[in-house]
Design a protein around this motif. Structure first.
Motif, PDB file in Angstrom:
ATOM      1  N   PRO A 202       1.091  -1.207   0.003  1.00 44.00           N
ATOM      2  CA  PRO A 202      -0.121  -0.101  -0.135  1.00 44.00           C
ATOM      3  C   PRO A 202       0.871   1.220   0.114  1.00 44.00           C
ATOM      4  N   GLU A 203       2.087   1.194   0.863  1.00 39.63           N
ATOM      5  CA  GLU A 203       2.674   2.609   0.734  1.00 39.63           C
ATOM      6  C   GLU A 203       3.360   2.667  -0.463  1.00 39.63           C
ATOM      7  N   PHE A 204       3.847   1.695  -1.233  1.00 40.74           N
ATOM      8  CA  PHE A 204       4.449   1.843  -2.603  1.00 40.74           C
ATOM      9  C   PHE A 204       3.502   2.360  -3.459  1.00 40.74           C
ATOM     10  N   ARG A 205       2.213   1.609  -3.459  1.00 42.83           N
ATOM     11  CA  ARG A 205       1.108   2.084  -4.241  1.00 42.83           C
ATOM     12  C   ARG A 205       1.068   3.750  -4.224  1.00 42.83           C
ATOM     13  N   GLU A 206       1.011   4.072  -3.063  1.00 42.92           N
ATOM     14  CA  GLU A 206       0.807   5.515  -2.781  1.00 42.92           C
ATOM     15  C   GLU A 206       1.992   6.554  -3.413  1.00 42.92           C
TER      16      GLU A 206
ATOM     17  N   ALA B 156       3.286  22.049  -6.891  1.00 40.98           N
ATOM     18  CA  ALA B 156       3.577  21.718  -5.547  1.00 40.98           C
ATOM     19  C   ALA B 156       3.736  20.267  -5.215  1.00 40.98           C
ATOM     20  N   PRO B 157       4.545  19.273  -5.608  1.00 37.51           N
ATOM     21  CA  PRO B 157       4.260  17.998  -5.270  1.00 37.51           C
ATOM     22  C   PRO B 157       3.955  17.501  -3.704  1.00 37.51           C
ATOM     23  N   ILE B 158       3.425  16.447  -3.773  1.00 36.35           N
ATOM     24  CA  ILE B 158       3.293  15.802  -2.284  1.00 36.35           C
ATOM     25  C   ILE B 158       4.178  14.682  -2.251  1.00 36.35           C
ATOM     26  N   MET B 159       5.151  14.606  -1.374  1.00 39.06           N
ATOM     27  CA  MET B 159       6.338  14.004  -1.297  1.00 39.06           C
ATOM     28  C   MET B 159       6.403  13.095  -0.076  1.00 39.06           C
ATOM     29  N   ASN B 160       5.423  12.987   0.788  1.00 39.56           N
ATOM     30  CA  ASN B 160       5.530  12.277   1.860  1.00 39.56           C
ATOM     31  C   ASN B 160       4.172  11.344   2.099  1.00 39.56           C
ATOM     32  N   TYR B 161       4.418  10.050   2.670  1.00 37.91           N
ATOM     33  CA  TYR B 161       3.192   9.179   2.756  1.00 37.91           C
ATOM     34  C   TYR B 161       2.327   9.555   3.522  1.00 37.91           C
ATOM     35  N   GLN B 162       1.052   9.358   3.039  1.00 35.10           N
ATOM     36  CA  GLN B 162      -0.049   9.858   3.611  1.00 35.10           C
ATOM     37  C   GLN B 162      -0.359  11.177   4.131  1.00 35.10           C
ATOM     38  N   HIS B 163       0.417  12.293   3.430  1.00 27.76           N
ATOM     39  CA  HIS B 163       0.136  13.600   3.505  1.00 27.76           C
ATOM     40  C   HIS B 163      -1.035  13.961   2.680  1.00 27.76           C
ATOM     41  N   ARG B 164      -2.020  14.623   3.223  1.00 22.53           N
ATOM     42  CA  ARG B 164      -3.041  15.243   2.284  1.00 22.53           C
ATOM     43  C   ARG B 164      -3.372  16.736   2.177  1.00 22.53           C
TER      44      ARG B 164
ATOM     45  N   PRO C   5      -6.010  15.683  -1.496  1.00 24.59           N
ATOM     46  CA  PRO C   5      -6.268  14.328  -1.402  1.00 24.59           C
ATOM     47  C   PRO C   5      -5.465  13.527  -2.163  1.00 24.59           C
ATOM     48  N   LEU C   6      -5.729  11.994  -2.158  1.00 22.80           N
ATOM     49  CA  LEU C   6      -4.511  11.158  -2.784  1.00 22.80           C
ATOM     50  C   LEU C   6      -4.899  11.504  -4.427  1.00 22.80           C
ATOM     51  N   GLN C   7      -6.065  12.092  -5.173  1.00 25.93           N
ATOM     52  CA  GLN C   7      -5.806  11.924  -6.465  1.00 25.93           C
ATOM     53  C   GLN C   7      -5.615  13.365  -7.055  1.00 25.93           C
ATOM     54  N   GLU C   8      -4.983  14.277  -6.017  1.00 30.23           N
ATOM     55  CA  GLU C   8      -4.669  15.570  -6.391  1.00 30.23           C
ATOM     56  C   GLU C   8      -3.339  15.930  -6.020  1.00 30.23           C
ATOM     57  N   ILE C   9      -2.687  16.569  -6.666  1.00 32.76           N
ATOM     58  CA  ILE C   9      -1.359  17.420  -6.142  1.00 32.76           C
ATOM     59  C   ILE C   9      -1.871  18.939  -6.449  1.00 32.76           C
TER      60      ILE C   9
END
Length: 692
Positions: free
Chosen positions: A507-511, A624-632, A664-668
């Motif tokens: 799951p973490e790698f998928r994210e 502005a990329p999201i570069m950390n696990y479970q950051h929303r 959210p997961l589908q957006e940066i």
């Protein structure tokens, strides 16, 4: 004694020959030779004929002191034999170091710097700005010193695997390694650009109190400095003297599909057909390493690729997909043509011990890409076995070269000792492909794991190398990619998800795949690659079949949720393809990077110089990329006196402020200048219909 010529001056004193050329617009090239022995090597710079129109203007001369100008830059050699560079308004850009100087600040405190000098310190340091120490091999150990403004910010220098955007207070190795591309050109917040034009092995230290360029073995000190009204002018000046990238074909701006590794034509076609059935147009698919029987033969292994010309034809004509073929600069001692390399003298030599430079699949050594005859021999094999069956694009892997042990003092090239010339190696391989493929109707694009200054003119597409598949590694890539662009290499990409490891079921790698893919959509090239786990068993016990392959790495390999998000972003990529192509035209014409720091476009915004891990894709789009696990969510600074529009919500934001933006997961977070919204009507319409 100073001699003045049309486009350069020479000063001879004791054992030094110092030469300063007007080399390009608003630029000087400085060379220093010990024992007064002039060596006319241009290295990263284009030949003199390209810059012959630039003349030296002598403003003042008195004895051994002289002031010269070339356009917007001025240089002064003073009575200490020190060079100081000024801009048009008399502000110091850079000054060679011989002693500390004092700066008076408003509060009366003293500090070391180069902004406004009020007095000299008496010094008994006996340091020279240009120092040579003979190493008894006809070359010299050198140190070149410059004064340092503690408040200066430094950007560029290529690809280093750390998190820093501002390179002030860092120490960098001047050498190629896997995942490290030393491109020794930087831009300064003091509004100058600086190229260390020496391909040898060394290091640079950008300390608070001093800047030092150290070379272990060289015959000269050689650097180039430029200025301009802004950083874009500096980029243009650099591209003018080192060369410009070709024009990237528009058809290559879609998805590049790759994994470790497709082993047969059936595996390649299975993937391409699946993408086609899903309505996704691939740009390329990679045929990776060990499709050959032996390294150095540069041909398909007939046991596993029996009729490659049929595969290439089907990929190009039926699916409109370009195959990209991995070629390594390695040669196995049991290759069918190994004796050709020995007879021709085409291999890298060693100064001691047994010639063995890498162990993979057998005993291997490296091709000497600095040898023109070696390049011609290898290209003839590539032409006969790849180019003639329709392969137009190549992937130069292990191009640093990837030594098993980086004992640079032990390697010897046609161009000289590796300590003196090793950074020329990847450029030599790139030049081989460029010279062979550079035709009127074909733009050369070569994926490469190493690059030195000037590589861009050979169509170098650098990538992140064999980095880890982790959020920690991802955190290094955004700033790194920005520094690659500032260093004059506009084309750059990463392995989406990193290279080493990553289980598609984790799951973490998928994210990680989602976040990395979202970021890569807004980069020059969108490329899936990686050594996924677990590995599959080899197909056989010999040849290319003996090598394993990684787990699947296609967009559907990570579960339905991941696939749905990636497909949305593939459509986003399609909607901005025309915009990206215009950025590619700017890179081709003027040498501008596609991914730009905020201060590159907004130099008057002081806050923009402090912002990291946020960038402008061209001048109109902020990412502005999201570069950390479970950051929303994340903080996003929007620069300048602009109004910015969130592409997902159409909300308008005033520039010059920091906002907490939901992710959210589908957006940066992605924003567009309000004044440029008309350029992105299709994108905004698609996002409004698909993400909300």
């Amino acid at each position: 004694m100073i001699n003045i010529y049309d486009n350069y001056i020479e000063k001879k004193y004791d054992n030094e020959l110092l030469r300063i050329d007007a080399w390009g617009k608003d630029s000087f090239r400085v060379r220093s030779f010990a024992d007064r022995k002039f060596h006319d090597n241009n290295f990263a710079l284009l030949d003199r004929e390209e810059n012959s129109k630039n003349k030296i203007e002598v403003l003042n001369q008195s004895g051994e002191e002289i002031t010269i100008r070339n356009g917007k830059i001025k240089a002064v050699i003073d009575h200490r034999d020190r060079i100081t560079f000024y801009d048009n308004e008399g502000k110091i850009l850079l000054r060679e170091y011989i002693r500390l100087r004092a700066v008076k600040h408003d509060d009366g405190a003293e500090d070391v710097g180069t902004v406004e000098f009020t007095k000299d310190f008496n010094s008994t340091l006996k340091l020279k700005s240009r120092e040579f120490k003979a190493n008894y091999g006809g070359a010299f150990e050198t140190t070149t010193r410059f004064e340092s403004d503690p408040n200066e910010k430094i950007f560029g220098m290529g690809q280093y695997q750390h998190e820093f955007l501002n390179l002030k207070n860092t120490k960098l190795e001047l050498a190629q390694r896997n995942s490290q591309m030393s491109i020794p050109f930087y831009m300064s917040s003091l509004n100058y650009g600086f190229l260390w034009n020496n391909p040898g092995i060394g290091e640079v230290t950008f300390a608070k109190n001093i800047t030092e360029w150290y070379m272990k073995s060289t015959k000269s000190i050689d650097y180039w400095i430029t200025t301009g009204d802004n950083l874009k002018e500096i980029s243009k000046n650099y591209a003018d003297v080192t060369g410009k990238v070709p024009l990237m074909p528009k058809k290559l701006l879609g998805l590049w599909q790759s994994k470790l590794r497709y082993r047969t034509p059936e595996e390649v076609l299975e993937v391409v057909k699946e993408y086609d059935e899903k309505g996704i147009q691939l740009s390329t698919i990679a045929i990776d390493y060990f499709h050959w029987p032996k390294q150095g033969e540069y041909r398909f292994d007939n046991d596993f690729w029996p009729e490659p010309e049929k595969l290439i034809s089907e990929l190009k004509e039926k699916y409109d997909v370009e195959p990209i073929i991995s070629i390594w600069p390695t040669v196995q001692s049991d290759a069918e043509n190994y004796n050709d390399y020995l007879e021709g003298g085409y291999l890298i030599n060693v100064n001691r011990g047994v010639r063995l430079t890498m162990l993979i699949q057998g005993t291997t050594v490296f091709l000497d890409t600095t040898n023109p005859e070696a390049r011609e021999y290898v290209w003839n094999r590539i032409k006969d076995n790849y180019k003639k069956i329709g392969i137009d694009y190549y992937w130069v892997d292990v191009a640093e070269p990837g030594y098993a042990v980086y004992d640079f003092d032990n390697y010897r090239y046609d161009s000289g000792q590796a300590l003196e010339t090793a950074n020329l190696y990847p450029n030599g391989f790139l030049k081989m492909v460029y010279d062979g493929m550079n035709e009127k109707d074909h733009s050369v694009v070569t994926l490469v794991r190493g690059a030195w200054a000037g590589a861009q003119k050979y169509g170098a597409l650098g990538w992140s190398g064999d980095i880890d598949s982790s959020f920690e590694a991802f955190n290094n890539q955004v700033n790194t990619g920005l520094n690659v662009g500032i260093a004059g290499l506009p084309w750059w990409t990463t392995d989406i998800g990193g290279f080493h490891g990553g289980n598609p079921k984790d799951p973490e790698f998928r994210e990680l795949i989602i976040r990395w893919f979202q970021y890569s959509v807004f980069s020059p090239i969108l490329r899936m690659h990686g050594d996924r786990l677990p590995h599959s068993a080899p197909l056989s016990n010999s040849g290319g079949g003996s090598m394993p392959t990684g787990a699947p790495n296609e967009i559907w390999s990570f579960g339905k949720e991941v696939e749905e998000i990636l497909v949305k972003y593939l459509h986003v990529r399609e909607k901005i393809k025309d915009y990206i192509y215009k950025l590619m035209e700017e890179a081709h014409k003027d040498g501008l990077p596609l991914m730009r720091t905020l201060f590159y476009e907004f130099p008057d915004d002081k806050k923009a110089w402090e912002v990291e891990n946020t960038y402008l894709f061209g001048e109109d789009m902020l990412v502005a990329p999201i570069m950390n696990y479970q950051h929303r969510e994340r903080d996003v600074y929007l620069p300048g006196d602009q109004v910015w529009v969130n592409i997902y919500t159409n909300t308008e934001y005033e520039g010059g402020r920091t906002y907490k933006v939901e992710a959210p997961l589908q957006e940066i977070p992605v924003f567009i200048k309000k004044s440029s919204v008309h350029k992105f009507k299709e994108l905004l319409k698609f996002v409004n219909e698909s993400f909300n």
